[in-house]
Scaffold this motif. Structure first.
Motif, PDB file in Angstrom:
ATOM      1  N   ARG A  12       0.803  -1.221   0.025  1.00 24.40           N
ATOM      2  CA  ARG A  12       0.059  -0.140  -0.010  1.00 24.40           C
ATOM      3  C   ARG A  12       0.756   1.303  -0.244  1.00 24.40           C
ATOM      4  O   ARG A  12       0.550   2.283  -0.392  1.00 24.40           O
ATOM      5  CB  ARG A  12      -1.042  -0.051   1.054  1.00 24.40           C
ATOM      6  N   TYR A  35       3.888   1.764  -1.738  1.00 28.36           N
ATOM      7  CA  TYR A  35       4.383   1.971  -2.926  1.00 28.36           C
ATOM      8  C   TYR A  35       3.184   2.256  -3.977  1.00 28.36           C
ATOM      9  O   TYR A  35       3.185   2.844  -4.855  1.00 28.36           O
ATOM     10  CB  TYR A  35       5.066   0.608  -3.414  1.00 28.36           C
ATOM     11  N   GLY A  36       2.175   1.492  -3.753  1.00 27.53           N
ATOM     12  CA  GLY A  36       1.008   1.359  -4.694  1.00 27.53           C
ATOM     13  C   GLY A  36       0.494   2.713  -4.952  1.00 27.53           C
ATOM     14  O   GLY A  36       0.186   3.280  -3.903  1.00 27.53           O
ATOM     15  N   LYS A  37      -0.029   3.120  -6.189  1.00 27.42           N
ATOM     16  CA  LYS A  37      -0.828   4.405  -6.441  1.00 27.42           C
ATOM     17  C   LYS A  37      -2.164   4.025  -5.958  1.00 27.42           C
ATOM     18  O   LYS A  37      -2.675   2.938  -6.341  1.00 27.42           O
ATOM     19  CB  LYS A  37      -0.545   4.886  -7.697  1.00 27.42           C
TER      20      LYS A  37
END
Lengths: 364, 359
Positions: free
Chosen positions: B174, B176-178
């Protein structure tokens, strides 16, 4: 070319094992992030396109070799004569040797980073090359047998994907085809690097009994590789998201970390050890084929050629020190491989068609 | 020929000196929990909890805390300077705790050192602690052998029921994720107990808000399907009942994502009334009333939570990523700009199927 006696040859279906084991090497442990760089979550399409294009290349390789009824060294000699043909063969052998070096050195890096950080490169290289020597000296039949063994030992590793799927985010793969055609093509170029390795068939083909029958198996081998990559990419994409994947150097190795068995908490150590059975046949087929090539080219005994090669590869692997150099080695060798397969093989194919008319086939 | 082979074999024996030293379990200290405390702007106090096995059968291990102050996050180096008689091994680390002040400043650098270490597993739990992690780790708890065991079971149990699931992998996923932001459990030491007090909401790696434990359950409903947890609803004056979740499901519906997006979230809770003093739950029409009352209460509260998330600009639910997966050519920048003002509507549907074994 003098006919190889039957008791030194291997069965046609062996082409299946030799093709897949040569293709699947160290690349699969971390190729996801390279292909995802351009095509993102659609990169699995590139895996399929790349795999299918290699089937065409296999067909070309078989046509080129069977027309001359020789290995690549014979083909070169027939088409370009002694000197130019010899030079081309020599360059090709250098490329093949550097692929062996790449696989060896990358696997050593994996061992050093994941398992034994304090273990020096010369020691691991010595053990691996010593082991490879003892197999290669036994001849192509032993090497082929080793690749069958490696295939079946590594097959159960597929089941480990289950642990990653328990935590999967399937929406990561949606929407399908959200990338442009050129992105997909760029990723396809990237993925072809992972299909490299089958071109060694150029050297060991005369050792396959009834080569025309083995072509089918070579295609199957390539399709199996494609299937393996497809599963690998799929699982990594649903477990990691794209941004996280770009931070993960060895996605597949990292996935082994989550394997939770009642008797072994940290599977990746076992996995890396098991991977030796994937790497070893890879190195052995390479060493055997190249030493055979040197023998054909320079009339040196294959055994002596093998020893010289092992020494050279050992020295080279010790000289490569850090991650950057390994990365450069990987990229350069793959790029050369890309051009050899997609440019040089079709070139040979066409040249042979042009020159082939009215020219009597003679043996190299 | 034989002689030559023998020489080769014997030279191999000489190589044994080059092999890495063995690690014997008795000769190392296994760090099972670490806690980071805020010291000053660029200094962090690192506390490593070690369980030291004792001689004899059925003798529980003693836990000890080693502390070091560092300005970088290099755990191994910091701990080497500590007063341990044996070398530290962090391969069996189970818990990483971050103090609340530190969490407000950002914890990524500290997490990064952990994730970089190949010897660590992916199922490491992370949590944010109100107050000092050192005092939390130093306490002996009657409920469990060592603080790390206590924390492990506490988090394990609560992540099934009340708080969103979150280990180091989920955090990094979560982070790193966009279009998504991480969340972590919030803990507090209360005497000789450790309590899960709620969920910390993070923007990137900084804590920007908190949710109470009851609200964490509702947040969990919005994020993932699960099968446990209880929620208390006020029925009438002085009449309360609790709903035990048996199975929850969540679905999202996005409209017009490219221009003016709006989101509908449908939550389905199938549960049973587990505690209803003064309410005769066997009456079918009353069950209907209870369902409506629960829906009303949960609707109101979840919509408030969503507003709170939007106000803090944190996308803990991961709506951005869900919108991406349903839209071709999704524009994250535009979504992030619009996110605080997107109409997000939560509709909870409660279905009561059981009321216990008595009438």
């Amino acid at each position: 070319m003098s006919q190889i006696s039957e008791n030194k040859q291997i069965s046609p279906y062996m082409a299946f094992y030799m093709v897949t084991t040569m293709q699947i090497g160290v690349g699969i442990l971390g190729f996801e992030r390279y292909i995802a760089k351009t095509a993102g979550h659609d990169a699995w399409i590139s895996v399929i396109v790349g795999g299918l294009s290699f089937n065409v290349l296999i067909w070309m390789i078989y046509r080129v070799l069977s027309r001359e009824n020789a290995d690549i060294i014979g083909v070169h000699r027939n088409l370009f004569g002694r000197w130019i043909g010899g030079t081309l063969s020599f360059l090709l052998l250098i490329y093949f040797s550097s692929t062996i070096l790449t696989v060896l050195r990358t696997y050593i890096e994996v061992i050093q980073i994941w398992v034994f950080p304090e273990l020096g490169t010369p020691i691991i290289a010595l053990i691996l090359l010593g082991l490879a020597y003892s197999y290669v000296i036994g001849g192509i039949r032993v090497v082929a047998g080793l690749s069958v063994l490696g295939f079946f030992i590594s097959l159960p590793l597929f089941s480990l994907k289950y642990y990653a799927l328990k935590n999967a985010h399937y929406t990561n793969l949606l929407p399908i085809l959200d990338h442009s055609f050129s992105d997909l093509m760029a990723a396809t170029k990237g993925v072809t690097l992972d299909y490299l390795g089958l071109e060694l068939i150029l050297l060991y083909m005369p050792f396959l009994k009834q080569p025309e029958k083995s072509q089918k198996w070579a295609h199957f081998g390539n399709l199996f590789t494609m299937f393996t990559y497809l599963i690998t990419v799929f699982v990594s994409f649903v477990y990691f998201n794209q941004e996280q994947l770009q931070h993960t150097i060895w996605a597949t190795l990292t996935l082994w970390k989550i394997v939770d068995l009642p008797f072994a908490q940290r599977f990746e150590y076992a996995g890396i050890a098991l991977w030796l059975f994937v790497i070893l046949p890879n190195i052995c087929i390479g060493l055997w084929s190249v030493s055979r090539g040197i023998h054909r080219l320079y009339k040196i005994k294959q055994k002596s050629a093998l020893r010289i090669m092992i020494l050279v590869i050992f020295i080279c692997s010790v000289l490569i020190i850090d991650r950057q150099q390994i990365d450069i080695l990987n990229t350069k060798v793959s790029q050369i491989g890309f051009y050899i397969l997609y440019a040089y093989i079709p070139f040979l194919f066409v040249i042979q068609l042009i020159l082939g008319k009215g020219r009597k086939t003679k043996n190299g | 020929m034989v002689k030559k082979h023998l020489i080769i074999v014997f030279t191999l024996f000489l190589l044994t000196g080059c092999f890495p030293s063995k690690k014997i379990l008795e000769d190392v200290q296994l760090v099972s929990a670490v806690g980071y405390d805020y010291k000053s702007n660029n200094q962090v106090e690192l506390n490593g909890m070690v369980a030291i096995p004792q001689r004899g059968e059925d003798v529980p291990p003693i836990s000890q805390v080693f502390t070091a102050t560092t300005n970088t996050s290099k755990m191994a180096r910091a701990l080497e300077q500590a007063e341990s008689p044996k070398p530290f091994e962090i391969g069996r680390l189970e818990i990483a705790l971050y103090n609340d002040r530190l969490a407000e400043k950002g914890i990524y650098d500290l997490v990064d050192t952990l994730q970089r270490d190949p010897s660590l597993g992916r199922d490491l739990y992370m949590a944010i602690v109100y107050g000092s992690t050192k005092t939390l780790l130093k306490q002996q708890y009657p409920l469990s052998e060592t603080p790390s065991k206590y924390l492990l079971h506490l988090l394990d149990q609560n992540m099934n029921a009340n708080i969103p699931k979150s280990n180091i992998h989920d955090f990094l996923y979560r982070y790193y994720g966009k279009g998504m932001d991480p969340n972590l459990p919030l803990l507090e030491k209360q005497g000789d107990r450790i309590r899960v007090v709620g969920t910390a909401l993070l923007k990137d790696d900084k804590m920007v808000g908190q949710l109470k434990l009851e609200d964490s359950f509702l947040l969990k409903l919005l994020i993932e399907p699960f099968e446990k947890g209880i929620y208390e609803v006020k029925f009438k004056k002085d009449q309360f009942f609790t709903i035990q979740n048996l199975k929850s499901k969540v679905e999202y519906e996005f409209k017009d994502v490219k221009r003016s997006p709006s989101v509908d979230i449908f939550v389905n809770v199938r549960g049973r009334v587990s505690e209803a003093p003064k309410i005769p739950v066997s009456d079918p029409s009353l069950v209907e009333q209870l369902e409506r009352a629960a829906e009303k209460a949960m609707n109101k509260r979840t919509n408030m939570i969503v507003k709170k998330l939007q106000k803090a600009k944190v996308d803990t639910i991961g709506l951005g990523d869900l919108a991406r997966s349903r839209t071709r050519g999704f524009d994250f920048k535009q979504w992030d700009d619009q996110y605080p003002d997107i109409p997000i509507n939560v509709k909870v549907n409660v279905e009561i199927t059981q009321a216990g074994i008595t009438e």
